[in-house]
Design a protein around this motif. Sequence first.
Motif, short mmCIF file in Angstrom:
data_model
loop_
_atom_site.label_atom_id
_atom_site.label_comp_id
_atom_site.label_asym_id
_atom_site.label_seq_id
_atom_site.Cartn_x
_atom_site.Cartn_y
_atom_site.Cartn_z
N VAL A 143 -12.84 12.11 -8.53
CA VAL A 143 -11.77 13.03 -8.14
C VAL A 143 -10.55 12.87 -9.05
O VAL A 143 -9.87 13.84 -9.35
CB VAL A 143 -11.37 12.79 -6.66
CG1 VAL A 143 -9.95 13.25 -6.39
CG2 VAL A 143 -12.33 13.55 -5.74
N ILE A 144 -10.31 11.66 -9.51
CA ILE A 144 -9.12 11.43 -10.33
C ILE A 144 -9.35 11.76 -11.81
O ILE A 144 -8.49 11.51 -12.64
CB ILE A 144 -8.59 9.98 -10.20
CG1 ILE A 144 -9.54 9.01 -10.88
CG2 ILE A 144 -8.38 9.59 -8.76
CD1 ILE A 144 -8.89 7.66 -11.11
N THR A 180 -5.02 16.67 -5.45
CA THR A 180 -4.02 15.81 -6.08
C THR A 180 -3.55 14.70 -5.13
O THR A 180 -3.51 13.53 -5.50
CB THR A 180 -2.81 16.64 -6.55
OG1 THR A 180 -3.26 17.61 -7.49
CG2 THR A 180 -1.77 15.75 -7.19
N THR A 181 -3.22 15.07 -3.90
CA THR A 181 -2.75 14.04 -2.97
C THR A 181 -3.89 13.09 -2.58
O THR A 181 -3.64 11.94 -2.26
CB THR A 181 -2.09 14.65 -1.72
OG1 THR A 181 -2.86 15.75 -1.26
CG2 THR A 181 -0.68 15.12 -2.04
N ALA A 184 -6.14 12.09 -4.72
CA ALA A 184 -6.16 11.16 -5.85
C ALA A 184 -5.03 10.14 -5.72
O ALA A 184 -5.23 8.94 -5.91
CB ALA A 184 -6.03 11.93 -7.16
N VAL A 185 -3.85 10.62 -5.36
CA VAL A 185 -2.70 9.73 -5.21
C VAL A 185 -2.97 8.70 -4.12
O VAL A 185 -2.69 7.51 -4.28
CB VAL A 185 -1.43 10.54 -4.87
CG1 VAL A 185 -0.29 9.61 -4.49
CG2 VAL A 185 -1.03 11.41 -6.05
N ILE A 222 -5.37 6.01 -5.33
CA ILE A 222 -4.72 5.08 -6.25
C ILE A 222 -3.80 4.14 -5.49
O ILE A 222 -3.83 2.93 -5.63
CB ILE A 222 -3.92 5.84 -7.32
CG1 ILE A 222 -4.88 6.61 -8.22
CG2 ILE A 222 -3.07 4.88 -8.14
CD1 ILE A 222 -4.20 7.63 -9.11
N LYS A 223 -2.97 4.73 -4.62
CA LYS A 223 -1.99 3.95 -3.88
C LYS A 223 -2.65 2.87 -3.04
O LYS A 223 -2.12 1.78 -2.88
CB LYS A 223 -1.15 4.88 -3.00
CG LYS A 223 -0.15 4.15 -2.14
CD LYS A 223 1.12 4.94 -1.85
CE LYS A 223 0.92 6.31 -1.28
NZ LYS A 223 2.22 6.94 -0.94
N LEU A 259 -6.96 2.31 -11.93
CA LEU A 259 -6.59 3.17 -13.06
C LEU A 259 -7.09 2.56 -14.37
O LEU A 259 -7.20 1.38 -14.52
CB LEU A 259 -5.07 3.32 -13.10
CG LEU A 259 -4.50 4.23 -12.03
CD1 LEU A 259 -3.00 4.41 -12.23
CD2 LEU A 259 -5.19 5.57 -12.07
#
Lengths: 222, 222
Positions: free
Chosen positions: A171-172, A208-209, A211-212, A215-216, A222
């Motif tokens: 997704v990222i 997008t959110t 992916a965020v 990651i978070k 990354l």
Amino acid sequence: MKSATPKLNIALVDDHNLFRKGLIKLINLGDTQNKYNILFEAENGGGLKEKMKEPPFPDIILMDIEMPDIDGFEAVDWLQRTHPSIKILVVSMVESEDKILRMLRLGVKGYLSKDIEVEDMHQALETVANNGFYYSDIATEVLNQNLNGVVKPSHPSANLSENEREFLKLVITDMTYYQIADKMNLSPKTIDGYREALFQRLKVKNRTTLAVYAIKHGIVRL
Amino acid sequence: MKSATPKLNIALVDDHNLFRKGLIKLINLGDTQNKYNILFEAENGGGLKEKMKEPPFPDIILMDIEMPDIDGFEAVDWLQRTHPSIKILVVSMVESEDKILRMLRLGVKGYLSKDIEVEDMHQALETVANNGFYYSDIATEVLNQNLNGVVKPSHPSANLSENEREFLKLVITDMTYYQIADKMNLSPKTIDGYREALFQRLKVKNRTTLAVYAIKHGIVRL
DNA sequence: GTATGACAGGGGAAAAATCCCCTTTTTTTA
DNA sequence: TAAAAAAAGGGGATTTTTCCCCTGTCATAC
């Protein structure tokens, strides 16, 4: 004027001179009985060790966490081993649960956020001076949760299937869902199902959110 | 006692109450002529905007960089557009070259590290009040290097416009481009232009990878 | 055995994002 | 101050994402 009880010696360890000097002013401001004496300041753990080579030793140390070279954790650890009777009051802007907990476990007498009221700082100093403990709200909360074995309502990101994790990795990237489906040997519609399920479970609204979030929360690197 | 010249109004923007309160004490300490007046404090850019809705306005603003929500960069950018006559003195612990340079380019009157001496802070305030500039050592160094064309293979993420940075902050949210345009008071087509330009410059292909890039390179904070 | 739920997949439509090419306005610079 | 370069905005088409509702399969619990 000589008071019956000797003054309490305080040391400040923080890497920002302006903050130290301001803090001294604020301490003196609330010290109506004139019972505190600022013994010394240090810029970091190294400076502290230097000053602690010989007496006089402080009774209370106000300690920051983030400092160059020897940070607050190392400094506190060293102090507890070499001068266990000194009371340590952490004054930090760190609000991460991990770090707060780590400090508490090291046995500090108090934990203050840098955005507290001046009166609270005075109160903390007073409490610690009298052999008490003082934790500001955020630290108290962290402490309670961990004492009560609040295993934390299992983070939604905890129970992801292997396919979902694989999907999140892709997704990222700049692949389209169609390409992701291809790569995972699944139907685009199945991928769409993963997406929809994750949106709901992780409470996000678009790719997008998502992916965020991944990651978070360390689901993907990354 | 009434002085011939009116007092200079000062505002403080920093997210740590203890630091603000200490700084106020230090300012007053050096203000032997009693010419400074602390007009207000704010916790971040948002609080500042709130206070700036109506007069009285400060003459000088002491501004931190790292703050929640609206940070120092955004706040300064906003101030320069809406109240260009106000003098801004940055007081920050940030020592990254990128960020110092960015602040200088925004046209601040001074840049102080938080570990300077109290006297230097007074000097800086005095200088800025008299329409001068005051940069502490580290900022001067950065400035010199860049004036002398020490170009440094600048990362593509180094020269982003303020609008592009603002846009990136919103890219990682669940807002649509249309909503972003609305929030930034720009046409959706302009936003589309920002997106296209960033895609090319940062070599990404969609919104998700743009967000990942911004996070990975520290352009936005999580 | 049958119900229940998780997983894989599909149809179809609306919304959002992406792209390409072009005009106007503002700012910078020579 | 004229030319050049950014910045802001637009038309319109295509692709991708997002959403809603629906079908079959399989396992496991009851």
